[in-house]
Structures are given as C-alpha cells and as structure tokens.
Design a protein around this motif. Structure first.
Motif, PDB file in Angstrom:
ATOM      1  N   LYS A 175     -42.290  25.717  -5.330  1.00  0.00           N
ATOM      2  CA  LYS A 175     -41.872  27.223  -5.174  1.00  0.00           C
ATOM      3  C   LYS A 175     -42.755  27.741  -3.968  1.00  0.00           C
ATOM      4  N   ASP A 176     -43.740  27.212  -3.444  1.00  0.00           N
ATOM      5  CA  ASP A 176     -44.373  27.782  -2.126  1.00  0.00           C
ATOM      6  C   ASP A 176     -43.743  27.293  -0.888  1.00  0.00           C
ATOM      7  N   GLN A 177     -43.164  25.992  -0.904  1.00  0.00           N
ATOM      8  CA  GLN A 177     -42.552  25.619   0.383  1.00  0.00           C
ATOM      9  C   GLN A 177     -41.305  25.802   0.422  1.00  0.00           C
ATOM     10  N   ASP A 178     -40.352  25.786  -0.719  1.00  0.00           N
ATOM     11  CA  ASP A 178     -38.915  26.113  -0.594  1.00  0.00           C
ATOM     12  C   ASP A 178     -38.654  27.010  -1.737  1.00  0.00           C
ATOM     13  N   ARG A 179     -38.852  28.256  -1.565  1.00  0.00           N
ATOM     14  CA  ARG A 179     -38.585  29.143  -2.737  1.00  0.00           C
ATOM     15  C   ARG A 179     -37.251  29.471  -3.175  1.00  0.00           C
ATOM     16  N   GLY A 216     -49.730  30.195 -18.061  1.00  0.00           N
ATOM     17  CA  GLY A 216     -50.813  30.385 -17.580  1.00  0.00           C
ATOM     18  C   GLY A 216     -51.333  30.097 -16.395  1.00  0.00           C
ATOM     19  N   SER A 217     -50.580  29.062 -15.586  1.00  0.00           N
ATOM     20  CA  SER A 217     -50.900  28.667 -14.406  1.00  0.00           C
ATOM     21  C   SER A 217     -49.968  29.403 -13.025  1.00  0.00           C
ATOM     22  N   LEU A 218     -49.247  30.512 -13.608  1.00  0.00           N
ATOM     23  CA  LEU A 218     -49.032  31.571 -12.727  1.00  0.00           C
ATOM     24  C   LEU A 218     -49.498  32.840 -12.556  1.00  0.00           C
ATOM     25  N   ARG A 219     -49.876  33.185 -11.368  1.00  0.00           N
ATOM     26  CA  ARG A 219     -50.649  34.356 -10.827  1.00  0.00           C
ATOM     27  C   ARG A 219     -49.847  35.271 -10.323  1.00  0.00           C
ATOM     28  N   GLY A 220     -50.432  36.444 -10.503  1.00  0.00           N
ATOM     29  CA  GLY A 220     -49.616  37.714  -9.662  1.00  0.00           C
ATOM     30  C   GLY A 220     -48.216  37.825  -9.691  1.00  0.00           C
ATOM     31  N   GLN A 221     -47.554  37.987  -8.526  1.00  0.00           N
ATOM     32  CA  GLN A 221     -46.108  37.770  -8.427  1.00  0.00           C
ATOM     33  C   GLN A 221     -45.342  36.887  -8.912  1.00  0.00           C
ATOM     34  N   ASP A 222     -46.004  35.780  -8.889  1.00  0.00           N
ATOM     35  CA  ASP A 222     -45.496  34.602  -9.412  1.00  0.00           C
ATOM     36  C   ASP A 222     -45.318  34.613 -10.888  1.00  0.00           C
ATOM     37  N   PHE A 223     -46.227  35.366 -11.499  1.00  0.00           N
ATOM     38  CA  PHE A 223     -46.018  35.488 -12.961  1.00  0.00           C
ATOM     39  C   PHE A 223     -44.857  36.353 -13.156  1.00  0.00           C
ATOM     40  N   ASP A 225     -42.229  36.802 -11.163  1.00  0.00           N
ATOM     41  CA  ASP A 225     -41.105  36.271 -10.709  1.00  0.00           C
ATOM     42  C   ASP A 225     -40.559  35.166 -11.598  1.00  0.00           C
ATOM     43  N   PHE A 226     -41.490  34.290 -12.266  1.00  0.00           N
ATOM     44  CA  PHE A 226     -41.105  33.211 -12.905  1.00  0.00           C
ATOM     45  C   PHE A 226     -41.513  33.010 -14.323  1.00  0.00           C
ATOM     46  N   ALA A 227     -42.327  33.897 -14.805  1.00  0.00           N
ATOM     47  CA  ALA A 227     -42.499  33.958 -16.368  1.00  0.00           C
ATOM     48  C   ALA A 227     -41.806  35.122 -16.750  1.00  0.00           C
ATOM     49  N   LEU A 228     -42.128  36.281 -16.469  1.00  0.00           N
ATOM     50  CA  LEU A 228     -41.554  37.719 -16.876  1.00  0.00           C
ATOM     51  C   LEU A 228     -40.065  37.800 -16.437  1.00  0.00           C
ATOM     52  N   GLU A 229     -39.749  37.268 -15.554  1.00  0.00           N
ATOM     53  CA  GLU A 229     -38.346  38.106 -15.187  1.00  0.00           C
ATOM     54  C   GLU A 229     -37.195  36.809 -15.829  1.00  0.00           C
ATOM     55  N   PRO A 230     -37.343  35.614 -15.877  1.00  0.00           N
ATOM     56  CA  PRO A 230     -36.448  34.942 -16.481  1.00  0.00           C
ATOM     57  C   PRO A 230     -36.202  35.113 -18.043  1.00  0.00           C
ATOM     58  N   THR A 231     -37.708  35.296 -18.657  1.00  0.00           N
ATOM     59  CA  THR A 231     -37.597  35.536 -20.002  1.00  0.00           C
ATOM     60  C   THR A 231     -36.872  37.051 -20.079  1.00  0.00           C
ATOM     61  N   ARG A 232     -37.232  38.030 -19.581  1.00  0.00           N
ATOM     62  CA  ARG A 232     -36.618  39.408 -19.501  1.00  0.00           C
ATOM     63  C   ARG A 232     -35.020  39.110 -19.516  1.00  0.00           C
ATOM     64  N   ARG A 233     -34.344  38.299 -18.577  1.00  0.00           N
ATOM     65  CA  ARG A 233     -33.213  38.334 -18.385  1.00  0.00           C
ATOM     66  C   ARG A 233     -32.342  37.401 -19.670  1.00  0.00           C
ATOM     67  N   ILE A 234     -33.184  36.274 -20.025  1.00  0.00           N
ATOM     68  CA  ILE A 234     -32.585  35.567 -21.224  1.00  0.00           C
ATOM     69  C   ILE A 234     -32.686  36.365 -22.544  1.00  0.00           C
TER      70      ILE A 234
END
Ligand code: CP3
Length: 350
Positions: A175-179, A216-223, A225-234
């Motif tokens: 995610k950091d190298q090839d988002r 729990g391993s996601l911080r800040g914007q990553d949380f 983008d990758f925890a909140l937003e996909p869950t919201r979309r589903i």
C-alpha cells in the motif's frame, strides 16, 4: 404486491440489533463451532480436512448446529472461512495443520489482472449458499442465522502475504509502494464481498458480519481508506439491495477508532475486542447503537470466579443500551466447554 410495514423483530438478536435494550443480552460466541468441541473434531475428521468441511453443505451445517444444540446460543454463525473469497477469485488456498492458512500471492498489476471478476465467485461459493439454506430450515425458530465475510483490508493482508499470523507487513509495504495496485485489490475484494454477502442473504442469512481482524494495524488516513471506506461501501450496497438486513462490523483492535465507526459506515452494531474496557465502550461507542462483546477468550480456558466476575462486569457495563454478549475474539482450541456453559449461565441467570 403492496408494500408491508417492516414487522418488529421477535428474535432476541435481531431486537438488540434494532436498538432495543433487553433485560438479558442475547449471546453467541465467535468460533463457537470449533476444535474445543469433541463433536466438531469428529465431523472435521469425517470431512477429511478443513476446506472440505467448508464446502460440504451437510457437514458445514452440522458443525454450525452443534454449539446451538449443546448450549442454546441465540445465534448461529455460518461455518465457512474469510479466505474462501480469494480462492473464489482464483487464488490457491490450503491450510497447514498447526500453522494456518497459505495462499498464492497477488502483488503486481499483472497478478491482479489475472484474478477472476467479482461476479465469478458464485461458481466456487455455491456450496456455502446451500449450507445457509439447510440452516434456515433446521435452526430453532428463536435462533438468528448470521452470515459473514472478511473485510477487504484483512482479506487483502492474506492475499498479499500468502499467509496469516502476524504478517500484515507485506500488505503495508504494497500500500505504501504501489497504492494503485493495492487499491485495485481492495476494490476487487469489496465488489466480490458485496456479491457474496447478497447471495448469503438471499440464501437465508438474517444478519451479516464483517470481520476486519487486522484493522488495528491501520493508522490515520490508512484506517479511513482501507478499514472504514470499504466497510462503508459494502454496507451501503447491501442496504440498497436488502434494506432491512442488519450488519455487524468488527474492526478488531481499532481502539479510539471504534468511536464513530457505526455512524461512519452505517453498521447497526460494532463488535468490540477485549483490549477496550466495557465501561469506556459503553460511554463512547454504545451511545451510537448496539455493541457486541467483549469477554477475553482466555476465560474460556481458565474459568472459575474470574470468568463469572468479568462476565457480570461486562453485562452491567452495557446494561443501559443495546448489547449482544460475545467474546472479544474467537474461542481457542484449548478452551473447556464447561466454561462456555458457565458464561451462558452467568449471562442468563445472573
Ligand atoms: C482471520 C480469520 C480467518 N478466518 C476467520 C477470520 C476472522 C476472525 C478472526 O480474526 O479469527 C473467520 C472465521 N473462521 C471460521 C469461522 C466460522 C464461524 C465461527 O465459528 O465463528 C469464521 C467466522 C472457521 C475456522 N477457520 C479456521 C478454523 C480452524 C480450522 C480447523 O478446524 O483446523 C475454523 C474453525 C482456520 C483459519 N482461518 C483463518 C485462520 C488464520 C485460520 C487458522 C487459525 C486457526 O487454526 O485457528 C482465517
């Protein structure tokens, strides 16, 4: 057909999910069908291996029913695994005894492009829908049937690393190298999960739960983008197709990010791991609706007065709002079934 008003649910789990505070919280347990039960071990031996158990509807339904028969839980959770989705997208999946899952990996645009489209998952997952149809017929009328899937971030950590355990590092690196490629994996899993959960609902699931075990391993914007937003979309897509289906979200070890998670995603209930205090969660999370949790699974091994005291403390802490009693994570194979019975008796009998 004329539109009928939605009837008030009668099953206790559905009532709690609708926001009702009940004198006795409904109770079920993550991994309630599992190796701590001798009858599970026998059926698993009959199936031969774990994946055959997942894909044989009669046997998967049987192990789902075992903890209901033994303990009378208020909900049954479909027996399957969050890693069936990558397999249905064309990845190899196998389980190494004593170690856990192994998968082929996806880390490049070419490997992502080689996966099947989201709509193809039914070819592989049809037996799971059959398991749900059997369960809809065979469960006691008061028992709620829960379907589930992994949340995209957690599923992606296994797809990128090719294994589980404490190895989300490869997913963080990608995610950091090839988002863009990583986002492509998340998008594919998100679409596949919408398709899969819709089919589960059509086959009889009355609630669905999204397991984001590594949120729990996601911080800040990553949380976001990758925890909140996909869950919201589903959740948005599911509610569009099935407006009355309640969704439980489990962003495990989200800590402070549990606050506002239900509002931000549309989840009807947030499941809490046992790293947060019930008193804190009652104040900051339960104010938005139903919560589930959060007894430490270790009590199912150790039992005794500590189990009784901690169970009572959690029930009391959440007693002012809607609550579903559960563990903070799955029960472990070394647990003693007698301690499960003691937990249930404590919740129901005081
Ligand atoms: C990360 C994850 C997986 N699977 C799951 C998660 C998310 C929840 C969590 O954090 O535990 C979810 C899951 N896995 C299973 C269920 C069935 C429903 C239930 O009883 O809760 C559910 C909801 C059965 C299972 N899934 C697995 C088992 C044990 C397999 C066996 O019988 O040998 C069961 C009962 C195997 C599995 N499956 C997975 C791992 C890492 C393992 C190996 C670890 C282990 O052995 O306990 C991936």
């Amino acid at each position: 057909m004329t539109a009928m008003p939605t009837p008030r649910p009668t099953k206790t789990l559905l009532r709690a999910l609708a926001g009702e505070r009940l004198p006795t919280p409904p109770i079920w347990m993550m991994r309630q069908a599992g190796r701590y039960l001798p009858e599970y071990r026998a059926t698993r031996a009959q199936a031969g291996d774990f994946l055959s158990l997942c894909y044989t509807p009669d046997l998967a339904a049987e192990v789902t029913l075992q903890p209901i028969r033994r303990f009378g839980f208020d909900a049954a959770i479909l027996f399957a695994d969050i890693l069936l989705i990558p397999q249905a997208l064309g990845m190899d999946l196998w389980f190494v005894t004593g170690e856990g899952p192994r998968l082929s990996t996806v880390t490049t645009p070419a490997e992502l492009a080689a996966l099947k489209p989201a709509g193809a998952v039914h070819e592989t997952l049809a037996p799971v829908y059959e398991t749900l149809r059997i369960l809809s017929r065979e469960l006691p009328r008061e028992t709620t049937l829960i379907g589930f899937a992994g949340a995209p971030w957690t599923v992606a950590t296994y797809m990128v690393a090719g294994r589980g355990g404490l190895e989300q590092a490869p997913a963080h690196a990608l995610k950091d190298q090839d988002r863009a490629t990583f986002q492509g994996i998340i998008d594919l899993v998100t679409e596949a999960t919408i398709t899969y959960l819709s089919a589960q609902i059509e086959a009889g699931a009355e609630v669905v739960k999204l397991f984001d075990s590594w949120a729990g391993s996601l911080r800040g914007q990553d949380f976001d983008d990758f925890a909140l937003e996909p869950t919201r979309r589903i959740i948005a897509a599911l509610k569009d197709r099935h407006p009355d289906i309640p969704v439980i979200a489990f962003p495990r070890e989200a800590g402070e990010r549990y606050v506002g998670f239900a509002r931000a995603t549309g989840a009807n209930c947030v499941a809490l791991d046992n790293s947060v205090a019930a008193e804190w969660a009652a104040e900051h999370v339960q104010k938005d609706g139903c919560v589930q949790g959060n007894l430490a699974p270790g009590h199912m091994v150790t039992g005794g007065q500590a189990l009784v005291d901690e169970t009572r403390r959690i029930v009391a802490a959440f007693s002012n709002g809607p609550h579903i009693f559960n563990l903070g994570h799955g029960i472990t194979p070394d647990a003693n079934p007698d301690n499960v019975a003691l937990m249930i008796q404590t919740v129901r009998g005081g």
